[in-house]
Design a protein around this motif. Structure first.
Motif, PDB file in Angstrom:
ATOM      1  N   LYS A   1     -23.230 -22.591  21.996  1.00  0.00           N
ATOM      2  CA  LYS A   1     -23.308 -22.185  23.401  1.00  0.00           C
ATOM      3  C   LYS A   1     -23.815 -20.755  23.543  1.00  0.00           C
ATOM      4  CE  LYS A   1     -19.712 -25.300  25.095  1.00  0.00           C
ATOM      5  NZ  LYS A   1     -18.384 -25.410  25.771  1.00  0.00           N
ATOM      6  N   MET A   2     -23.389 -19.886  22.614  1.00  0.00           N
ATOM      7  CA  MET A   2     -23.809 -18.493  22.667  1.00  0.00           C
ATOM      8  C   MET A   2     -25.275 -18.342  22.275  1.00  0.00           C
ATOM      9  SD  MET A   2     -22.002 -15.222  20.812  1.00  0.00           S
ATOM     10  CE  MET A   2     -22.149 -15.973  19.181  1.00  0.00           C
ATOM     11  N   ASN A   3     -25.740 -19.204  21.374  1.00  0.00           N
ATOM     12  CA  ASN A   3     -27.123 -19.148  20.899  1.00  0.00           C
ATOM     13  C   ASN A   3     -27.687 -20.566  20.898  1.00  0.00           C
ATOM     14  OD1 ASN A   3     -29.515 -18.077  19.620  1.00  0.00           O
ATOM     15  ND2 ASN A   3     -28.769 -18.955  17.704  1.00  0.00           N
ATOM     16  N   PRO A   4     -28.049 -21.102  22.083  1.00  0.00           N
ATOM     17  CA  PRO A   4     -28.458 -22.514  22.198  1.00  0.00           C
ATOM     18  C   PRO A   4     -29.885 -22.767  21.727  1.00  0.00           C
ATOM     19  CG  PRO A   4     -28.607 -21.463  24.320  1.00  0.00           C
ATOM     20  CD  PRO A   4     -28.060 -20.408  23.374  1.00  0.00           C
ATOM     21  N   THR A   5     -30.196 -22.295  20.546  1.00  0.00           N
ATOM     22  CA  THR A   5     -31.520 -22.483  19.964  1.00  0.00           C
ATOM     23  C   THR A   5     -31.401 -23.320  18.705  1.00  0.00           C
ATOM     24  OG1 THR A   5     -32.311 -20.339  20.813  1.00  0.00           O
ATOM     25  CG2 THR A   5     -33.540 -21.340  18.991  1.00  0.00           C
ATOM     26  N   VAL A   6     -32.128 -24.418  18.654  1.00  0.00           N
ATOM     27  CA  VAL A   6     -32.148 -25.263  17.468  1.00  0.00           C
ATOM     28  C   VAL A   6     -33.274 -24.789  16.555  1.00  0.00           C
ATOM     29  CG1 VAL A   6     -32.436 -27.611  16.582  1.00  0.00           C
ATOM     30  CG2 VAL A   6     -31.243 -27.224  18.752  1.00  0.00           C
TER      31      VAL A   6
ATOM     32  N   GLU B   1     -27.201 -15.417  16.759  1.00  0.00           N
ATOM     33  CA  GLU B   1     -27.435 -16.395  15.693  1.00  0.00           C
ATOM     34  C   GLU B   1     -26.656 -16.027  14.439  1.00  0.00           C
ATOM     35  OE1 GLU B   1     -31.079 -17.849  12.740  1.00  0.00           O
ATOM     36  OE2 GLU B   1     -31.552 -16.998  14.710  1.00  0.00           O
ATOM     37  N   ILE B   2     -26.682 -14.755  14.080  1.00  0.00           N
ATOM     38  CA  ILE B   2     -25.992 -14.306  12.874  1.00  0.00           C
ATOM     39  C   ILE B   2     -24.486 -14.478  13.017  1.00  0.00           C
ATOM     40  CG2 ILE B   2     -25.543 -12.294  11.410  1.00  0.00           C
ATOM     41  CD1 ILE B   2     -28.354 -11.291  12.259  1.00  0.00           C
ATOM     42  N   VAL B   3     -23.962 -14.118  14.174  1.00  0.00           N
ATOM     43  CA  VAL B   3     -22.523 -14.253  14.405  1.00  0.00           C
ATOM     44  C   VAL B   3     -22.104 -15.715  14.390  1.00  0.00           C
ATOM     45  CG1 VAL B   3     -20.714 -13.964  16.147  1.00  0.00           C
ATOM     46  CG2 VAL B   3     -22.239 -12.058  15.604  1.00  0.00           C
ATOM     47  N   ALA B   4     -22.906 -16.585  15.016  1.00  0.00           N
ATOM     48  CA  ALA B   4     -22.574 -18.014  15.042  1.00  0.00           C
ATOM     49  C   ALA B   4     -22.515 -18.583  13.631  1.00  0.00           C
ATOM     50  CB  ALA B   4     -23.595 -18.777  15.883  1.00  0.00           C
ATOM     51  N   ASP B   5     -23.472 -18.210  12.782  1.00  0.00           N
ATOM     52  CA  ASP B   5     -23.466 -18.687  11.398  1.00  0.00           C
ATOM     53  C   ASP B   5     -22.265 -18.133  10.639  1.00  0.00           C
ATOM     54  OD1 ASP B   5     -25.773 -20.063  11.892  1.00  0.00           O
ATOM     55  OD2 ASP B   5     -27.099 -18.663  10.857  1.00  0.00           O
TER      56      ASP B   5
ATOM     57  N   ARG C   1     -12.510 -15.230  13.953  1.00  0.00           N
ATOM     58  CA  ARG C   1     -13.774 -15.336  14.668  1.00  0.00           C
ATOM     59  C   ARG C   1     -14.289 -13.967  15.093  1.00  0.00           C
ATOM     60  NH1 ARG C   1     -15.594 -20.071  15.676  1.00  0.00           N
ATOM     61  NH2 ARG C   1     -17.038 -19.319  17.273  1.00  0.00           N
ATOM     62  N   ILE C   2     -15.609 -13.882  15.155  1.00  0.00           N
ATOM     63  CA  ILE C   2     -16.289 -12.714  15.709  1.00  0.00           C
ATOM     64  C   ILE C   2     -16.740 -13.070  17.118  1.00  0.00           C
ATOM     65  CG2 ILE C   2     -18.195 -11.082  15.429  1.00  0.00           C
ATOM     66  CD1 ILE C   2     -18.319 -11.901  12.481  1.00  0.00           C
ATOM     67  N   VAL C   3     -16.479 -12.197  18.069  1.00  0.00           N
ATOM     68  CA  VAL C   3     -16.861 -12.419  19.464  1.00  0.00           C
ATOM     69  C   VAL C   3     -17.770 -11.282  19.900  1.00  0.00           C
ATOM     70  CG1 VAL C   3     -16.041 -12.655  21.833  1.00  0.00           C
ATOM     71  CG2 VAL C   3     -14.701 -13.618  19.935  1.00  0.00           C
ATOM     72  N   ILE C   4     -18.882 -11.621  20.535  1.00  0.00           N
ATOM     73  CA  ILE C   4     -19.774 -10.601  21.098  1.00  0.00           C
ATOM     74  C   ILE C   4     -19.295 -10.291  22.507  1.00  0.00           C
ATOM     75  CG2 ILE C   4     -22.139 -10.061  21.768  1.00  0.00           C
ATOM     76  CD1 ILE C   4     -23.117 -11.825  19.531  1.00  0.00           C
ATOM     77  N   GLY C   5     -18.954  -9.048  22.748  1.00  0.00           N
ATOM     78  CA  GLY C   5     -18.266  -8.677  23.987  1.00  0.00           C
ATOM     79  C   GLY C   5     -19.120  -8.711  25.227  1.00  0.00           C
ATOM     80  N   THR C   6     -20.421  -8.457  25.116  1.00  0.00           N
ATOM     81  CA  THR C   6     -21.282  -8.411  26.292  1.00  0.00           C
ATOM     82  C   THR C   6     -22.557  -9.206  26.044  1.00  0.00           C
ATOM     83  OG1 THR C   6     -22.330  -6.362  25.523  1.00  0.00           O
ATOM     84  CG2 THR C   6     -20.419  -6.137  26.964  1.00  0.00           C
TER      85      THR C   6
ATOM     86  N   ILE D   1     -17.142  -7.374  19.233  1.00  0.00           N
ATOM     87  CA  ILE D   1     -18.216  -6.373  19.102  1.00  0.00           C
ATOM     88  C   ILE D   1     -18.646  -5.920  20.487  1.00  0.00           C
ATOM     89  CG2 ILE D   1     -20.552  -5.970  18.266  1.00  0.00           C
ATOM     90  CD1 ILE D   1     -20.123  -8.091  16.166  1.00  0.00           C
ATOM     91  N   TRP D   2     -18.611  -4.613  20.689  1.00  0.00           N
ATOM     92  CA  TRP D   2     -19.011  -4.012  21.963  1.00  0.00           C
ATOM     93  C   TRP D   2     -20.177  -3.053  21.721  1.00  0.00           C
ATOM     94  CZ3 TRP D   2     -16.935  -5.697  26.415  1.00  0.00           C
ATOM     95  CH2 TRP D   2     -15.680  -6.320  26.370  1.00  0.00           C
TER      96      TRP D   2
END
Length: 348
Positions: free
Chosen positions: A207-212, A282-286, A294-299, A341-342
């Motif tokens: 969902k955060m990086n909807p690229t296949v 993409e890097i965080v999702a992997d 989990r790692i969450v991107i704040g913005t 991550i902020w």
């Protein structure tokens, strides 16, 4: 786990074959635990054990090939299954050491999924998953080998006209068994990949990086952007890839073809992750598929921050520190272990 000891040579052969079948069935059912893997590796160091296990693999490949052939189709018809006994030697290459009985034992144990007369000829569905930080290899009904990355899932539906796979989440590498009469089709979000027999990697995004992302190691692959829904819907765009090429599919659009080193396709299978000018999302999702916390991107503005980096699977836990040192971001660790991550300028 397995028995040991010396006895009559014929008894030894039967014991080795029984142990080989037990290991074969267990490894087909699920990944081995660490202690089981160590025991299996030790068991395989014995030449007789290794030969017996490799013969099972040969028979299994033969059964898959037979199931995909015209003969396999006839064998699935009522009343025709018994004729398999007359064809095992030519299809499976059974050695004189173990003989026909050994092949028949395997057929009854695992080959039934390929050739059972009551199995539907037009439909065979099955699902496979991997756990967090786990890499799992599975063999599909047609003999195709699939390597699942951490926290990944697929669903398969094989029929007489096509072999269909849905990559529900995560990442998978496909080594497709060639069958010109039944194309192999992979769907992931709005992307459809169609091949006959080749080796390629698909990352479904999230969902955060909807690229296949589709990357080809060997052979020819057709990639299309399609409305999410049924297989074979009208494509809005389509490209053909060959070895060492990659495209990304997002919002019904296929990117330009980019070139990569074919030898480095799906490096994650060896625990290696490499990114060049990739979005942070993409890097965080992997990484999240190989981390306990989990790692969450704040913005949202950080999600597309371009990053060039590389790390190994055993560095996934320390990736956050690596990003903090190289990017204009600040990292906050919550009591439950979650990491946020902020932007570097944000006070929190």
């Amino acid at each position: 786990m397995m028995a040991t000891g010396n006895s009559h040579p014929q008894t030894d052969i039967r014991r080795i074959e029984a142990e080989a079948r037990e290991w074969f069935m267990l490894r087909a059912e699920r990944p081995l635990y660490a202690a089981e893997q160590d025991a299996f590796d030790t068991w395989m160091q014995q030449g007789g054990n290794r030969d017996a296990y490799q013969q099972l693999e040969q028979i299994d490949r033969g059964l898959a090939a037979l199931a995909a052939s015209e003969e396999g189709s006839r064998l699935r018809q009522p009343g025709a299954f018994i004729s398999l006994l007359q064809n095992l030697r030519s299809y499976l290459g059974v050695s004189p050491l173990s003989g026909l009985a050994f092949a028949c034992t395997l057929m009854l144990a695992v080959g039934i999924v390929y050739l059972a007369p009551w199995q539907s000829e037009s439909h065979s569905a099955q699902g496979y998953t991997s756990e967090l930080a786990q890499t799992r290899q599975v063999t599909l009904l047609d003999g195709t080998l699939v390597t699942l990355g951490g926290d990944s899932a697929i669903e398969t539906e094989f029929g007489t006209a096509a072999r269909k796979v849905k990559l529900l989440r995560g990442q998978a590498f496909f080594a497709v068994r060639k069958d010109s009469s039944r194309p192999f089709i992979v769907r992931a979000q709005g992307a459809e990949v169609r091949v006959v027999g080749t080796r390629f990697d698909v990352n479904a995004g999230n969902k955060m990086n909807p690229t296949v992302k589709v990357t080809v190691e060997e052979g020819i692959v057709d990639v299309a952007a399609r409305p999410q829904g049924q297989f074979g819907a009208t494509a809005s765009s389509k490209v053909r890839l060959t070895a060492g090429q990659q495209v990304k599919v997002r919002e019904d659009q296929v990117s330009r073809i980019s070139k990569i080193d074919a030898a480095q396709v799906a490096g994650w299978r060896q625990g290696k992750f490499s990114y060049r000018d990739a979005p942070l999302a993409e890097i965080v999702a992997d990484a999240n598929r190989y981390r306990k916390q989990r790692i969450v991107i704040g913005t949202p503005e950080l999600e597309d921050l371009r990053v060039t980096t590389a790390f190994t699977a055993d560095q996934a836990e320390t990736l956050v520190a690596m990003l903090e040192q190289s990017l204009p971001v600040r990292v906050f660790r919550e009591p439950d272990g979650r990491v946020i991550i902020w932007p570097g300028s944000v006070e929190h």
